[in-house]
Design an enzyme around this catalytic site. Sequence first.
Site, PDB file in Angstrom:
ATOM      1  NE  ARG A 234      -4.247  -1.494   0.097  1.00 40.77           N
ATOM      2  CZ  ARG A 234      -4.302  -2.561  -0.683  1.00 40.77           C
ATOM      3  NH1 ARG A 234      -3.302  -2.842  -1.502  1.00 40.77           N
ATOM      4  NH2 ARG A 234      -5.355  -3.357  -0.677  1.00 40.77           N
ATOM      5  CD  GLU A 263      -2.360   3.216  -5.241  1.00 37.52           C
ATOM      6  OE1 GLU A 263      -1.194   2.852  -5.408  1.00 37.52           O
ATOM      7  OE2 GLU A 263      -3.279   2.424  -4.956  1.00 37.52           O
ATOM      8  CG  HIS A 295      -3.203  -1.124  -6.830  1.00 40.29           C
ATOM      9  ND1 HIS A 295      -3.365  -0.398  -5.685  1.00 40.29           N
ATOM     10  CD2 HIS A 295      -3.407  -2.410  -6.482  1.00 40.29           C
ATOM     11  CE1 HIS A 295      -3.669  -1.200  -4.693  1.00 40.29           C
ATOM     12  NE2 HIS A 295      -3.697  -2.434  -5.150  1.00 40.29           N
TER      13      HIS A 295
HETATM   14  P1  NAI Z   1      -1.469 -11.455   4.912  1.00 44.92           P
HETATM   15  O1  NAI Z   1      -2.455 -11.038   5.931  1.00 44.92           O
HETATM   16  O2  NAI Z   1      -1.402 -12.892   4.482  1.00 44.92           O
HETATM   17  O3  NAI Z   1       0.015 -11.051   5.391  1.00 44.92           O
HETATM   18  C1  NAI Z   1       0.335  -9.839   5.972  1.00 44.92           C
HETATM   19  C2  NAI Z   1       1.479 -10.076   6.944  1.00 44.92           C
HETATM   20  O4  NAI Z   1       1.901  -8.820   7.459  1.00 44.92           O
HETATM   21  C3  NAI Z   1       1.068 -10.960   8.149  1.00 44.92           C
HETATM   22  O5  NAI Z   1       1.980 -12.023   8.300  1.00 44.92           O
HETATM   23  C4  NAI Z   1       1.118  -9.975   9.319  1.00 44.92           C
HETATM   24  O6  NAI Z   1       1.494 -10.604  10.547  1.00 44.92           O
HETATM   25  C5  NAI Z   1       2.180  -9.009   8.843  1.00 44.92           C
HETATM   26  N1  NAI Z   1       2.175  -7.745   9.566  1.00 44.92           N
HETATM   27  C6  NAI Z   1       1.107  -7.070  10.077  1.00 44.92           C
HETATM   28  N2  NAI Z   1       1.540  -5.956  10.708  1.00 44.92           N
HETATM   29  C7  NAI Z   1       2.890  -5.932  10.580  1.00 44.92           C
HETATM   30  C8  NAI Z   1       3.910  -5.042  11.032  1.00 44.92           C
HETATM   31  N3  NAI Z   1       3.596  -3.946  11.748  1.00 44.92           N
HETATM   32  N4  NAI Z   1       5.184  -5.323  10.707  1.00 44.92           N
HETATM   33  C9  NAI Z   1       5.495  -6.444  10.005  1.00 44.92           C
HETATM   34  N5  NAI Z   1       4.585  -7.323   9.573  1.00 44.92           N
HETATM   35  C10 NAI Z   1       3.295  -7.067   9.863  1.00 44.92           C
HETATM   36  O7  NAI Z   1      -1.705 -10.505   3.667  1.00 44.92           O
HETATM   37  P2  NAI Z   1      -1.276 -10.735   2.147  1.00 44.92           P
HETATM   38  O8  NAI Z   1      -2.358 -11.461   1.429  1.00 44.92           O
HETATM   39  O9  NAI Z   1       0.105 -11.285   2.112  1.00 44.92           O
HETATM   40  O10 NAI Z   1      -1.286  -9.231   1.589  1.00 44.92           O
HETATM   41  C11 NAI Z   1      -0.355  -8.271   2.049  1.00 44.92           C
HETATM   42  C12 NAI Z   1      -0.737  -6.898   1.507  1.00 44.92           C
HETATM   43  O11 NAI Z   1      -0.560  -6.878   0.087  1.00 44.92           O
HETATM   44  C13 NAI Z   1      -2.225  -6.522   1.682  1.00 44.92           C
HETATM   45  O12 NAI Z   1      -2.455  -5.962   2.970  1.00 44.92           O
HETATM   46  C14 NAI Z   1      -2.439  -5.518   0.592  1.00 44.92           C
HETATM   47  O13 NAI Z   1      -2.199  -4.231   1.117  1.00 44.92           O
HETATM   48  C15 NAI Z   1      -1.376  -5.854  -0.443  1.00 44.92           C
HETATM   49  N6  NAI Z   1      -1.943  -6.306  -1.731  1.00 44.92           N
HETATM   50  C16 NAI Z   1      -1.569  -5.652  -2.883  1.00 44.92           C
HETATM   51  C17 NAI Z   1      -2.068  -6.044  -4.110  1.00 44.92           C
HETATM   52  C18 NAI Z   1      -1.655  -5.381  -5.400  1.00 44.92           C
HETATM   53  O14 NAI Z   1      -2.336  -5.561  -6.426  1.00 44.92           O
HETATM   54  N7  NAI Z   1      -0.578  -4.627  -5.432  1.00 44.92           N
HETATM   55  C19 NAI Z   1      -3.049  -7.135  -4.199  1.00 44.92           C
HETATM   56  C20 NAI Z   1      -3.328  -7.794  -2.942  1.00 44.92           C
HETATM   57  C21 NAI Z   1      -2.810  -7.361  -1.756  1.00 44.92           C
END
Ligand code: NAI
Length: 329
Positions: A234, A263, A295
């Site tokens: 993000r 964005e 994105h």
């Molecule tokens: P997820 O929930 O599987 O993994 C997120 C990880 O971040 C978790 O392991 C969590 O413990 C960790 N986390 C939370 N707070 C943290 C902190 N303060 N410091 C370090 N780690 C922390 O989520 P997923 O599916 O891996 O997605 C991650 C992000 O990717 C989403 O939140 C979204 O913002 C982004 N995304 C971007 C897309 C794109 O098209 N560019 C598409 C889908 C998701």
Amino acid sequence: MLKILFYDTKSYDKDSFEEKRLQYPELEIDYLKSELTPATARLSKGYEAVCAFVNCEIGTATVRLLHENGVRLILLRCAGFNHVDIEKANALGIKVMRVPGYSPEAVAEHAMALALAANRRIHKAYVRVRENDFSLGGMLGFNFYRKTAGIVGTGKIGAAMARLCHGFGMEVLGFDKYQNPELDFVKYVTMDELLSRSDLVSLHCPLTDETYHLISRETIRKMKDGVILVNTSRGGLVKTEDLIEGIRARKFFAVGLDVYEEEKRNVFEDRSDEILESSVTARLLSFPNVVITSHQGFFTQEALNAISETTLENAMAFMNGESTGNEVK
Ligand code: NAI
């Protein structure tokens, strides 16, 4: 019958949802081009559910208006939910459901593509060769093999990126609040150690109050000189002004961004005929070692299929009073 108003429709969304919807005659969908915002929330009268994407504004005002119109379900066709006032929605009895992990590999592969393109200046090479300029000046990159990758957030996407980096022969460091037991090749370290040792830093944690501007002047200072930074998570994770300052100070070898703070108005729109009102994106684009995409990390056939399938399953579960585990509370 469940009537769903689908906001922010692009042709590829409609194609993918209509193909899957044939299996669910109980669901009726009307498609709108507009994003869901406080102004367009009024159009939801007569619908029990709305379907929205990442760039919609689903804050307190929108949620209130949806509630007044009788909406009881917000179907997010994305994983992130930082753009939704979840507390308000839950308090008003509106269920919010999302698609948690539609294709982690889609985003991770895009993160790696950005890292490689920025490192090897593929964006410059493409333009140069088209102009019959076959020189190599300014395009010297470095091998990823035997370098160190730092993955911030080792959830589904971070884990997929960690596996790609491992496959490239990199040492992989991870920082997360929770360690992922599947990643036995990842060495979990403190954020400071990750920043000071990584040649490639890739961000995969969600945007929360805690992670807002995680990458700022202070953390950039702790990074290795000549680091590559990739953000596919993000925009708010990176303080853009500080990033620009760091790029100017030659701190970064390269930067790859699929998301950035400004964005919002650009994402998924063709604005090529407009004079853009802000200069921050233009300033970022002026640097030879920065690659920006809009994105599109999620944008693969597999991901679109999974998004439509899970969203319609979420809608059916809501109709049948069942839980899928995709509810956001
Ligand atoms: P997820 O929930 O599987 O993994 C997120 C990880 O971040 C978790 O392991 C969590 O413990 C960790 N986390 C939370 N707070 C943290 C902190 N303060 N410091 C370090 N780690 C922390 O989520 P997923 O599916 O891996 O997605 C991650 C992000 O990717 C989403 O939140 C979204 O913002 C982004 N995304 C971007 C897309 C794109 O098209 N560019 C598409 C889908 C998701």
